[in-house]
Design a protein around this motif. Sequence first.
Motif, mmCIF file in Angstrom:
data_model
loop_
_atom_site.group_PDB
_atom_site.id
_atom_site.type_symbol
_atom_site.label_atom_id
_atom_site.label_comp_id
_atom_site.label_asym_id
_atom_site.label_seq_id
_atom_site.Cartn_x
_atom_site.Cartn_y
_atom_site.Cartn_z
ATOM 1 N N ASN A 230 6.852 -42.195 38.173
ATOM 2 C CA ASN A 230 6.388 -40.950 38.468
ATOM 3 C C ASN A 230 6.179 -39.681 37.084
ATOM 4 O O ASN A 230 6.407 -38.529 38.114
ATOM 5 C CB ASN A 230 6.531 -40.023 39.611
ATOM 6 C CG ASN A 230 6.819 -40.801 40.966
ATOM 7 O OD1 ASN A 230 5.215 -41.893 40.814
ATOM 8 N ND2 ASN A 230 7.576 -41.178 41.653
ATOM 9 N N THR A 231 6.895 -39.802 36.372
ATOM 10 C CA THR A 231 6.391 -38.834 35.410
ATOM 11 C C THR A 231 6.038 -39.002 34.032
ATOM 12 O O THR A 231 5.492 -40.217 33.673
ATOM 13 C CB THR A 231 7.898 -39.459 34.440
ATOM 14 O OG1 THR A 231 9.438 -39.073 35.802
ATOM 15 C CG2 THR A 231 8.706 -37.879 33.701
ATOM 16 N N ILE A 232 4.962 -37.842 33.594
ATOM 17 C CA ILE A 232 4.253 -38.038 32.879
ATOM 18 C C ILE A 232 6.075 -36.979 31.518
ATOM 19 O O ILE A 232 5.964 -35.969 31.534
ATOM 20 C CB ILE A 232 3.217 -36.273 32.500
ATOM 21 C CG1 ILE A 232 2.479 -37.099 33.643
ATOM 22 C CG2 ILE A 232 2.192 -36.395 31.236
ATOM 23 C CD1 ILE A 232 1.460 -36.011 34.511
ATOM 24 N N LEU A 233 5.239 -37.905 30.348
ATOM 25 C CA LEU A 233 6.485 -37.162 29.061
ATOM 26 C C LEU A 233 5.693 -37.014 27.996
ATOM 27 O O LEU A 233 4.898 -37.585 27.686
ATOM 28 C CB LEU A 233 7.089 -38.353 28.453
ATOM 29 C CG LEU A 233 8.213 -37.854 27.610
ATOM 30 C CD1 LEU A 233 9.252 -36.540 27.568
ATOM 31 C CD2 LEU A 233 9.015 -39.280 27.162
ATOM 32 N N ILE A 234 5.542 -35.883 27.366
ATOM 33 C CA ILE A 234 4.858 -35.105 26.243
ATOM 34 C C ILE A 234 4.827 -34.981 25.309
ATOM 35 O O ILE A 234 6.313 -34.602 25.575
ATOM 36 C CB ILE A 234 3.823 -34.039 26.694
ATOM 37 C CG1 ILE A 234 3.174 -33.996 28.453
ATOM 38 C CG2 ILE A 234 3.256 -32.999 25.897
ATOM 39 C CD1 ILE A 234 2.662 -32.778 29.141
ATOM 40 N N LEU A 235 4.959 -35.295 24.679
ATOM 41 C CA LEU A 235 5.783 -35.631 22.817
ATOM 42 C C LEU A 235 5.049 -34.843 21.954
ATOM 43 O O LEU A 235 3.510 -34.546 22.339
ATOM 44 C CB LEU A 235 6.040 -36.716 22.829
ATOM 45 C CG LEU A 235 7.383 -37.887 23.592
ATOM 46 C CD1 LEU A 235 7.168 -38.868 22.909
ATOM 47 C CD2 LEU A 235 8.427 -37.167 23.898
ATOM 48 N N GLN A 236 5.610 -34.433 20.584
ATOM 49 C CA GLN A 236 4.234 -33.442 19.682
ATOM 50 C C GLN A 236 4.706 -34.403 18.222
ATOM 51 O O GLN A 236 5.457 -35.484 17.655
ATOM 52 C CB GLN A 236 5.272 -32.154 19.760
ATOM 53 C CG GLN A 236 4.333 -31.779 20.571
ATOM 54 C CD GLN A 236 5.045 -30.188 19.673
ATOM 55 O OE1 GLN A 236 4.062 -29.415 19.354
ATOM 56 N NE2 GLN A 236 6.054 -29.774 19.988
ATOM 57 N N ALA A 237 3.351 -34.700 17.470
ATOM 58 C CA ALA A 237 2.812 -35.099 16.739
ATOM 59 C C ALA A 237 2.376 -33.960 15.540
ATOM 60 O O ALA A 237 1.501 -33.947 14.973
ATOM 61 C CB ALA A 237 1.678 -36.606 16.322
ATOM 62 N N GLY A 238 3.325 -33.328 15.512
ATOM 63 C CA GLY A 238 2.920 -32.494 14.221
ATOM 64 C C GLY A 238 3.340 -31.126 15.151
ATOM 65 O O GLY A 238 2.685 -30.820 15.918
ATOM 66 N N ASN A 239 4.874 -30.333 14.976
ATOM 67 C CA ASN A 239 5.120 -29.043 15.519
ATOM 68 C C ASN A 239 3.727 -28.152 14.899
ATOM 69 O O ASN A 239 4.249 -27.566 14.153
ATOM 70 C CB ASN A 239 6.618 -28.828 15.345
ATOM 71 C CG ASN A 239 6.761 -27.248 16.437
ATOM 72 O OD1 ASN A 239 6.732 -26.167 15.613
ATOM 73 N ND2 ASN A 239 7.314 -27.463 17.184
ATOM 74 N N VAL A 240 3.806 -27.036 15.886
ATOM 75 C CA VAL A 240 2.457 -26.293 15.142
ATOM 76 C C VAL A 240 3.055 -25.110 15.104
ATOM 77 O O VAL A 240 2.228 -24.742 13.861
ATOM 78 C CB VAL A 240 1.680 -25.710 16.929
ATOM 79 C CG1 VAL A 240 2.240 -24.203 16.987
ATOM 80 C CG2 VAL A 240 0.952 -25.066 16.397
ATOM 81 N N ASN A 241 4.371 -24.835 14.240
ATOM 82 C CA ASN A 241 4.743 -24.132 13.846
ATOM 83 C C ASN A 241 5.347 -25.420 12.063
ATOM 84 O O ASN A 241 4.972 -24.523 10.921
ATOM 85 C CB ASN A 241 5.991 -23.356 14.427
ATOM 86 C CG ASN A 241 5.603 -22.521 14.452
ATOM 87 O OD1 ASN A 241 4.693 -21.470 14.982
ATOM 88 N ND2 ASN A 241 5.869 -21.922 16.436
ATOM 89 N N SER A 242 6.431 -25.921 12.292
ATOM 90 C CA SER A 242 7.315 -26.402 11.163
ATOM 91 C C SER A 242 6.546 -27.464 10.686
ATOM 92 O O SER A 242 7.171 -28.279 9.870
ATOM 93 C CB SER A 242 8.581 -26.993 11.454
ATOM 94 O OG SER A 242 8.609 -27.218 13.135
ATOM 95 N N GLY A 243 5.585 -28.229 11.882
ATOM 96 C CA GLY A 243 4.698 -29.638 11.336
ATOM 97 C C GLY A 243 5.839 -30.949 11.403
ATOM 98 O O GLY A 243 5.358 -32.123 11.231
#
Length: 469
Positions: A230-243
Amino acid sequence: MSKLQDKMFLEIRNKEIFNQAQLYSFEYLESVFDRNVYPTEEALNNLSIFDEELPLDSTNAKSVLEQLNKYGSPATTATLGGRYFGFVCGSAVPVGLAAKNLGTYWDQAPAMHVLSPIGSKLESVVEKWLVDLFNLPQNTTAGFVSGTSTANLCGLAAARYRILQRNNWDINEKGLRNSPPIRVVTGKQAHSTVLKAIGVLGLGKENIEWVDVDKQGRIISESIPELDENTILILQAGNVNSGAFDDFEIICKKAKKANAWVHIDGAFGLWAEAVNELKYLTKGIGNATSWAVDGHKTLNTPYDCGIILCSDQEAMTSALHMSGSYIIESTERDGMFYTPEMSRRARIIELWSIMKYLGKNGIDEMILTMHQRAKQFAEEIKKINGFHVENDIVFNQVLVRCDSDKITERVLSTIQMLRECWLGGSMWFGKKVMRVSICSWATTEKDIAKSVKSFEKALELEITHANNV
């Protein structure tokens, strides 16, 4: 036939206004790489010419274009050039501009195959290209939207549909009232568009289970709570500040075992998967369920161009579908089933054109060059006393600060005023920073050197100002 119709048919036949617009366009392209990156004060003040009442009668078409060119062109921000480093805004590959121009005259809306066979075909082809380029599951489908803001919304809408469907709850029929709870887990530096999508979808920003991040803004995998279906896990490919990039390989495997939905916000960073030297950053992304990415950032398509990719086609189409007695479904691709909009322009024309033009090796070369220019900027700015680089340069982002927040703010303002380059500011772990985003095919070594000189000049002016106060 009315007089206005006569006039417009004549404009189509004699093509004078189209030739006029083309001439203005060529003049703009001739100067955009050398001009000030930001409009002059005079150009900004001249925009007052547009403050007028709507004319009662039809205006001469030539004069309309003349006004746009004379007062509009100088007031544009030169994002096409090589020294615009603000907001992770890409330039535009020349063939993309040309294809967009052609596509403008076609004026296609690829909601249904019957509306635009060429739009339908190109979307089908590019979908396969993207799945191959990003090494995603073969059943992954794509929707072509305005940008990652909408792509994130689509991906999370599909996740919401699937999780509730597992709980025997039809979101489309029953809505969210009294629905089973959905968990949302993400890092403390998730992009604001992710938070906006969570709010719009009714998942509630207050319900987010926040996870700590490291000094580069990466989610700390050991701090992720126990996940479930029942979980949505949200990850990042490229932090908007550090990349910086999250550790997809470890985290996605953990999530997959729990049958959690993983969505990757990869607005500009997902393209690292297309670069041999940088694909270590995206290792394991294929184990996610949905991915959001822009074309108009790293790939340098003209605005606007975003893509939602999802390996659960049923969830995606069920979350975004529409129906109507007038709809004509096809055995070919009907694009409206993969996006929230029905009426949308055929942005696929320039996306296909650029990918066809560059090929895999060209995409690799162009994006790697951006990374190299980012490293060059960091190396050169470090040599100047008074500037500090705050992040590891893993992709295209460089965070720079001065000795104090006050000096950083004043130097940034002066850089913007000098107009040799343009960038914005941000906050990084409590400190004010200048955010340099290098994502233009046109950025050269000379552009970087010239921009660093502008930084140096701005700091010298600030020191002079401080000494005179």
